[in-house]
Design a protein around this motif. Structure first.
Motif, PDB file in Angstrom:
ATOM      1  N   SER A  93      30.345  67.866  32.399  1.00  0.00           N
ATOM      2  CA  SER A  93      30.417  66.600  33.126  1.00  0.00           C
ATOM      3  C   SER A  93      31.796  66.014  32.905  1.00  0.00           C
ATOM      4  CB  SER A  93      29.373  65.607  32.610  1.00  0.00           C
ATOM      5  OG  SER A  93      28.079  66.091  32.843  1.00  0.00           O
ATOM      6  N   VAL A  94      32.351  65.412  33.954  1.00  0.00           N
ATOM      7  CA  VAL A  94      33.694  64.853  33.855  1.00  0.00           C
ATOM      8  C   VAL A  94      33.674  63.436  34.403  1.00  0.00           C
ATOM      9  CG1 VAL A  94      36.098  65.107  34.564  1.00  0.00           C
ATOM     10  CG2 VAL A  94      34.719  67.147  34.152  1.00  0.00           C
ATOM     11  N   GLY A  95      34.230  62.483  33.651  1.00  0.00           N
ATOM     12  CA  GLY A  95      34.425  61.124  34.143  1.00  0.00           C
ATOM     13  C   GLY A  95      33.199  60.233  34.147  1.00  0.00           C
ATOM     14  N   ILE A  96      32.151  60.616  33.433  1.00  0.00           N
ATOM     15  CA  ILE A  96      30.932  59.796  33.382  1.00  0.00           C
ATOM     16  C   ILE A  96      30.904  59.054  32.052  1.00  0.00           C
ATOM     17  CG2 ILE A  96      28.413  59.813  33.424  1.00  0.00           C
ATOM     18  CD1 ILE A  96      28.629  62.461  35.033  1.00  0.00           C
ATOM     19  N   LEU A  97      30.736  57.746  32.125  1.00  0.00           N
ATOM     20  CA  LEU A  97      30.676  56.936  30.907  1.00  0.00           C
ATOM     21  C   LEU A  97      29.256  56.929  30.355  1.00  0.00           C
ATOM     22  CD1 LEU A  97      32.878  53.991  32.210  1.00  0.00           C
ATOM     23  CD2 LEU A  97      33.535  55.729  30.531  1.00  0.00           C
ATOM     24  N   PRO A  98      29.091  56.837  29.040  1.00  0.00           N
ATOM     25  CA  PRO A  98      27.750  56.813  28.441  1.00  0.00           C
ATOM     26  C   PRO A  98      26.916  55.679  29.037  1.00  0.00           C
ATOM     27  CG  PRO A  98      29.436  57.033  26.739  1.00  0.00           C
ATOM     28  CD  PRO A  98      30.153  56.762  28.032  1.00  0.00           C
ATOM     29  N   GLY A  99      25.707  56.010  29.487  1.00  0.00           N
ATOM     30  CA  GLY A  99      24.795  55.021  30.035  1.00  0.00           C
ATOM     31  C   GLY A  99      25.033  54.672  31.497  1.00  0.00           C
TER      32      GLY A  99
END
Length: 190
Positions: A93-99
């Motif tokens: 996964s790239v560029g996804i912030l936690p939550g």
């Protein structure tokens, strides 16, 4: 033997699915692989790099916020992500912030279209997004993280198939070694 024919099939793979397709023998060559791969039986050469921009539709809530956008501001909005095409359990996964809420789409073109419609935010290849930025259909926003400029390579199976397949692979590798071909591939738009 000039009378032999070679069948060319193009597969669209994303993220680690590209490397998996090479390792599994599904494909003999991959163009646009992230980074410089190191694996037994797989060779690779760099083509260059690609710039990404964080972009949203002009009617998206993030479009009006002052820059740089902070992770806390971005996190409350859905991100559009491209699905990793690998059949393996571990995906990238790239560029996804936690939550962060995620809308996952099958291709970069689908990601572009989702962001144009305001369905989410995220990074897009700058060259792909440029016509839409120039037309005012996307707004580039500075974010509080380093810009993404991934290295892009092409990779191939060193011991590919029969004589005809090896000849075709040699032809492709000759084309891909050309700076003109690399430039054309790295600077294309949708």
């Amino acid at each position: 033997d000039l009378t032999s024919q070679v069948e060319v099939r193009i597969h669209d793979e994303t993220l680690s699915g590209t490397f998996h397709a090479l390792q599994s023998g599904k494909v003999d060559i991959a163009i646009g692989v992230g980074g410089n791969l190191q694996s037994a039986g797989i060779a690779s050469k760099p083509m260059g790099s690609g710039n990404f921009v964080f972009a949203v539709a002009p009617h998206h809530p993030l479009a009006k916020l002052p820059e740089p956008l902070l992770d806390a501001q971005i996190k409350v909005h859905r991100v559009v992500a491209v699905a990793d095409s690998t059949p393996e359990q571990q995906t990238v996964s790239v560029g996804i912030l936690p939550g962060q809420d995620v809308l996952t789409v099958p291709s970069m073109t689908d990601k572009l279209h989702a962001q144009l419609r305001g369905l989410g935010c995220g990074n897009l290849p700058e060259l792909m997004a440029k016509p839409y930025i120039d037309a005012g259909q996307l707004v580039v926003k500075k974010i509080n993280r380093p810009a993404r400029t991934p290295a892009i390579s092409y990779a191939w199976r060193e011991h590919a198939g029969d004589k005809s397949t090896r000849r075709a692979l040699h032809w492709w590798l000759t084309q891909l070694a050309s700076k003109k071909t690399q430039h054309a591939l790295l600077n294309r738009t949708v």
